[in-house]
Design a protein around this motif. Structure first.
Motif, short mmCIF file in Angstrom:
data_model
loop_
_atom_site.label_atom_id
_atom_site.label_comp_id
_atom_site.label_asym_id
_atom_site.label_seq_id
_atom_site.Cartn_x
_atom_site.Cartn_y
_atom_site.Cartn_z
N LYS A 62 0.84 -1.20 0.00
CA LYS A 62 0.00 0.00 0.00
C LYS A 62 0.88 1.25 0.00
N PHE A 63 0.49 2.23 -0.80
CA PHE A 63 1.21 3.49 -0.85
C PHE A 63 0.58 4.48 0.14
N SER A 64 1.38 5.43 0.57
CA SER A 64 0.88 6.41 1.54
C SER A 64 -0.07 7.41 0.91
N ARG A 65 -0.12 7.44 -0.42
CA ARG A 65 -1.01 8.34 -1.13
C ARG A 65 -1.47 7.67 -2.41
N SER A 66 -2.53 8.19 -3.01
CA SER A 66 -3.03 7.64 -4.27
C SER A 66 -2.09 8.03 -5.41
N LEU A 67 -1.88 7.09 -6.32
CA LEU A 67 -0.97 7.31 -7.45
C LEU A 67 -1.66 6.93 -8.75
N ASN A 68 -1.13 7.45 -9.85
CA ASN A 68 -1.54 7.03 -11.18
C ASN A 68 -0.57 5.97 -11.68
N PHE A 69 -1.08 4.99 -12.40
CA PHE A 69 -0.24 3.90 -12.89
C PHE A 69 -0.38 3.77 -14.41
N ARG A 70 0.75 3.63 -15.08
CA ARG A 70 0.75 3.22 -16.47
C ARG A 70 1.35 1.82 -16.52
N ILE A 71 0.58 0.87 -16.98
CA ILE A 71 0.98 -0.54 -16.95
C ILE A 71 1.33 -0.98 -18.37
N ASP A 72 2.63 -1.15 -18.65
CA ASP A 72 3.08 -1.69 -19.94
C ASP A 72 3.00 -3.20 -19.84
N LEU A 73 1.97 -3.78 -20.43
CA LEU A 73 1.63 -5.19 -20.20
C LEU A 73 2.68 -6.15 -20.72
N ASN A 120 -6.75 -4.93 -9.23
CA ASN A 120 -7.34 -4.74 -7.89
C ASN A 120 -8.66 -5.49 -7.73
N GLY A 121 -8.64 -6.75 -8.18
CA GLY A 121 -9.79 -7.64 -7.98
C GLY A 121 -10.92 -7.47 -8.96
N GLU A 122 -10.79 -6.55 -9.92
CA GLU A 122 -11.87 -6.31 -10.86
C GLU A 122 -11.42 -6.58 -12.28
N SER A 123 -12.28 -7.24 -13.04
CA SER A 123 -12.04 -7.45 -14.46
C SER A 123 -12.39 -6.15 -15.18
N ASN A 124 -11.39 -5.53 -15.81
CA ASN A 124 -11.59 -4.20 -16.36
C ASN A 124 -11.92 -4.25 -17.85
N SER A 125 -12.95 -3.54 -18.23
CA SER A 125 -13.29 -3.41 -19.64
C SER A 125 -12.31 -2.44 -20.28
N ILE A 126 -11.71 -2.86 -21.39
CA ILE A 126 -10.64 -2.07 -22.00
C ILE A 126 -11.15 -0.72 -22.49
N ASP A 127 -12.43 -0.66 -22.88
CA ASP A 127 -12.94 0.61 -23.39
C ASP A 127 -13.17 1.66 -22.30
N LYS A 128 -13.04 1.24 -21.05
CA LYS A 128 -13.17 2.18 -19.93
C LYS A 128 -11.82 2.67 -19.43
N LEU A 129 -10.73 2.16 -20.03
CA LEU A 129 -9.39 2.55 -19.61
C LEU A 129 -8.71 3.36 -20.71
N THR A 130 -7.76 4.19 -20.32
CA THR A 130 -6.91 4.86 -21.29
C THR A 130 -5.86 3.86 -21.74
N THR A 131 -5.78 3.63 -23.04
CA THR A 131 -4.88 2.59 -23.56
C THR A 131 -4.09 3.09 -24.75
N ASP A 186 5.60 -2.65 -29.46
CA ASP A 186 6.46 -3.07 -28.36
C ASP A 186 6.24 -2.27 -27.07
N ASP A 187 5.21 -1.43 -27.06
CA ASP A 187 4.98 -0.59 -25.89
C ASP A 187 3.48 -0.42 -25.64
N PRO A 188 2.73 -1.52 -25.52
CA PRO A 188 1.29 -1.40 -25.28
C PRO A 188 1.00 -1.15 -23.80
N TRP A 189 0.09 -0.25 -23.49
CA TRP A 189 -0.14 0.05 -22.08
C TRP A 189 -1.59 0.41 -21.79
N VAL A 190 -1.91 0.28 -20.51
CA VAL A 190 -3.18 0.78 -19.99
C VAL A 190 -2.84 1.72 -18.84
#
Length: 565
Positions: free
Chosen positions: A380-391, A405-416, A431-435
């Motif tokens: 756990k982080f001491s504050r909320s953060l933004n994450f870019r996940i290069d899959l 975080n326990g939820e199946s995420n719909s790709i159209d609801k994420l910035t990708t 070579d650099d796909p991310w959500v």
């Protein structure tokens, strides 16, 4: 704040020197030091155990090292050579510690007599040093240790064995076989190591078992915790540690080389069961020995005391070992470059984190993908953060069951970026796909990954749907019968600015720009909604070249128009 530079060949796996380096680095930062670790390569799972205040710097990042430190605490002599003679980094005091009498780069530097302190792991190692021609008057013993914080809870011994823990990265065949024999007797056996359960061995883990079978540092910890310990591995072993053999086995680093007794699987089972009661009688005596001989806080205080008696004299060092200015870079440079090339061929998940969305390489975590199922858990982080996940760091891979975080995420609801949705799967298009996902105070991630190219090839070679243009090396795959789709994998021989897919009415179905196409890696998937599909490459604003024409109505007679590359 005092600065310490540590060295170790790798910081990525649960091997002896790597775990030792991380344990000591964490101890230093907990006690107010600023700590850097220099290594050839870093990665998971071990990086997860490194205190966030420790900088782990690999060869490609070596410019980030400071010019001067208060202390250098070094493993593996080529790294110390490189730092002192190529990088010309200086420290007031230098401690070199060898953790093996046998591994090549655990040998001592030529200038060991000029260091503030030089240590070896055991009395056995010290004797080996004498045989190899080293002057033993310069050597301190720095044995495998246990830290006071690991002894908060001690073991409560049982009258009979119910569970056994084997810890080894090189389990002998006879030890592999005892698992089945013990389990028939109702005694559970868990094996920890590279080819078995792979996790960091801790006091909490060992306390779950009645007997430990291992060598080296695991035995040190087991003895201190009051757990019956049976020394046995690929060298053979000393059997149960008792007050009769503990001193001699300790001098050989609990390696099994003191007795070197080899047993069959049946004999091992008999020895472990029959000797258990006798071992229990000596538990307290052995715990007392442990606190006297391998309590970390005592050992390290003595090491610093000895170190401070001899500050480094660099003028004398450079004068006496001038040749090392030419020789010292060889090992680290060559292997650093080689490791970089190896890493380019590996798959990685990389997670960037930032408060404001300004992501940087320094604030990222890279995890090597070695299994079909990828899992990552952060603290756990001491504050909320933004994450870019290069899959994944490669185009042409299929990602299924992405759960954040326990939820199946719909790709159209994420910035990708760089991801194509195919059915319920995601396909990496470069070579650099991310959500990106925002405002999380922890990250728990899992997904399944597979090579989409292999999947397509396996499915369609046998059906004879694969057609290859030998000049262009553009591979076309037909997918499905009722809702057919065309999948195109473009080679790196084609380097246009744009690909354009048109139907038989010359209507543009899809256009793809600015991709670095690679053989069998970049995938375009389009629905086939006309009798004829044409693919063009557009190399400038005016010129289009036809790569191929696919006539869906005549499946077995595909007409191609070729162009020269």
């Amino acid at each position: 704040m005092k600065k310490i530079l540590m060295t170790n060949a790798y910081i990525k796996n649960y091997t002896g020197s790597e775990v030792d380096t991380v344990s000591i680095a964490n101890y230093f930062v907990e006690n107010g030091y600023c700590v850097d670790i220099f290594t050839l390569d870093k990665g998971y799972p071990l990086l997860k155990s490194v205190d966030h205040r420790v900088r782990v710097i690999d060869y490609l990042e070596n410019e980030e090292l400071n010019d001067r430190y208060d202390y250098i605490w070094a493993h593996h002599y080529p790294f110390l050579d490189f730092l002192l003679f190529d990088k010309k980094i200086k420290a007031t005091y230098i401690h070199y510690l060898s953790l093996s009498s046998y591994a090549n780069y655990e040998a001592y530097p030529d200038y060991y007599q000029s260091l503030s302190l030089v240590s070896t792991l055991s009395y056995e190692a010290k004797e080996q040093n004498r045989i190899e021609g080293y002057d033993n008057k310069y050597f301190n013993i720095f044995p495998n240790y246990i830290m006071e914080k690991e002894l908060k809870v001690l073991h409560n011994a049982k009258n009979k064995i119910e569970s056994i823990c084997v810890v080894s990265n090189h389990v002998p065949n006879e030890v592999e076989r005892i698992k089945a024999i013990f389990e028939k007797k109702g005694i559970s056996v868990d094996i920890y190591g590279k080819k078995h359960i792979y996790k960091l061995v801790s006091a909490d883990l060992l306390l779950q078992y009645d007997v430990i079978i291992s060598i080296g540092k695991t035995i040190n910890l087991g003895i201190a915790l009051g757990i019956p310990c049976y020394v046995y591995d690929h060298f053979g072993g000393d059997g149960y540690i008792t007050k009769k053999n503990i001193n001699n086995s300790f001098k050989f680093n609990f390696s099994g080389r003191y007795s070197r007794c080899k047993y069959s699987d049946i004999e091992l089972v008999e020895n472990i069961i029959q000797g258990y009661g006798e071992c229990l009688k000596d538990i307290e005596e052995c715990q007392k020995f442990a606190k006297e001989h391998f309590l970390f806080e005592t050992i390290i205080n003595k090491a610093f005391e000895n170190m401070h008696k001899q500050p480094m004299d660099y003028e004398k060092l450079y004068q006496n070992y001038n040749l090392l200015f030419r020789k010292s870079p060889l090992f680290v440079r060559e292997n650093g470059i080689r490791q970089n090339l190896i890493n380019k061929g590996k798959l990685f998940l990389q997670i960037y984190y930032a408060k404001d969305g300004n992501y940087s390489e320094k604030e990222s975590i890279k995890v090597e993908i070695i299994d079909k199922t990828v899992k990552f858990n952060s603290k756990k982080f001491s504050r909320s953060l933004n994450f870019r996940i290069d899959l994944v760091n490669r185009a042409g891979y299929k990602i299924d069951n992405l759960i954040i975080n326990g939820e199946s995420n719909s790709i159209d609801k994420l910035t990708t970026s760089g991801l194509l949705t195919v059915s319920k799967s995601l396909i990496s298009m470069n070579d650099d796909p991310w959500v990106e996902i925002k405002n999380l105070n922890y990250l728990e991630l899992s997904f399944n990954i597979s090579d989409y190219n292999d999947e397509i090839r396996n499915s369609y070679y046998s059906a004879n749907y694969l057609k290859v243009n030998d000049l262009v090396h553009a591979e076309k795959y037909v997918k499905g019968f009722f809702k057919p789709k065309l999948v195109i994998i473009i080679s790196d021989k084609i380097q246009p600015d744009m690909f354009i897919i048109k139907n038989d009415k010359a209507e543009v179905l899809q256009a793809f720009c600015n991709y670095n196409f690679k053989t069998n890696q970049t995938i375009i998937e389009i629905p086939i909604n006309s009798n004829c599909i044409r693919c063009f490459s557009k190399v400038d604003m005016n010129e289009e070249k036809l790569i191929f024409e696919y006539n869906w109505s005549r499946l077995k007679k595909i007409r191609r128009r070729l162009f020269s590359t």
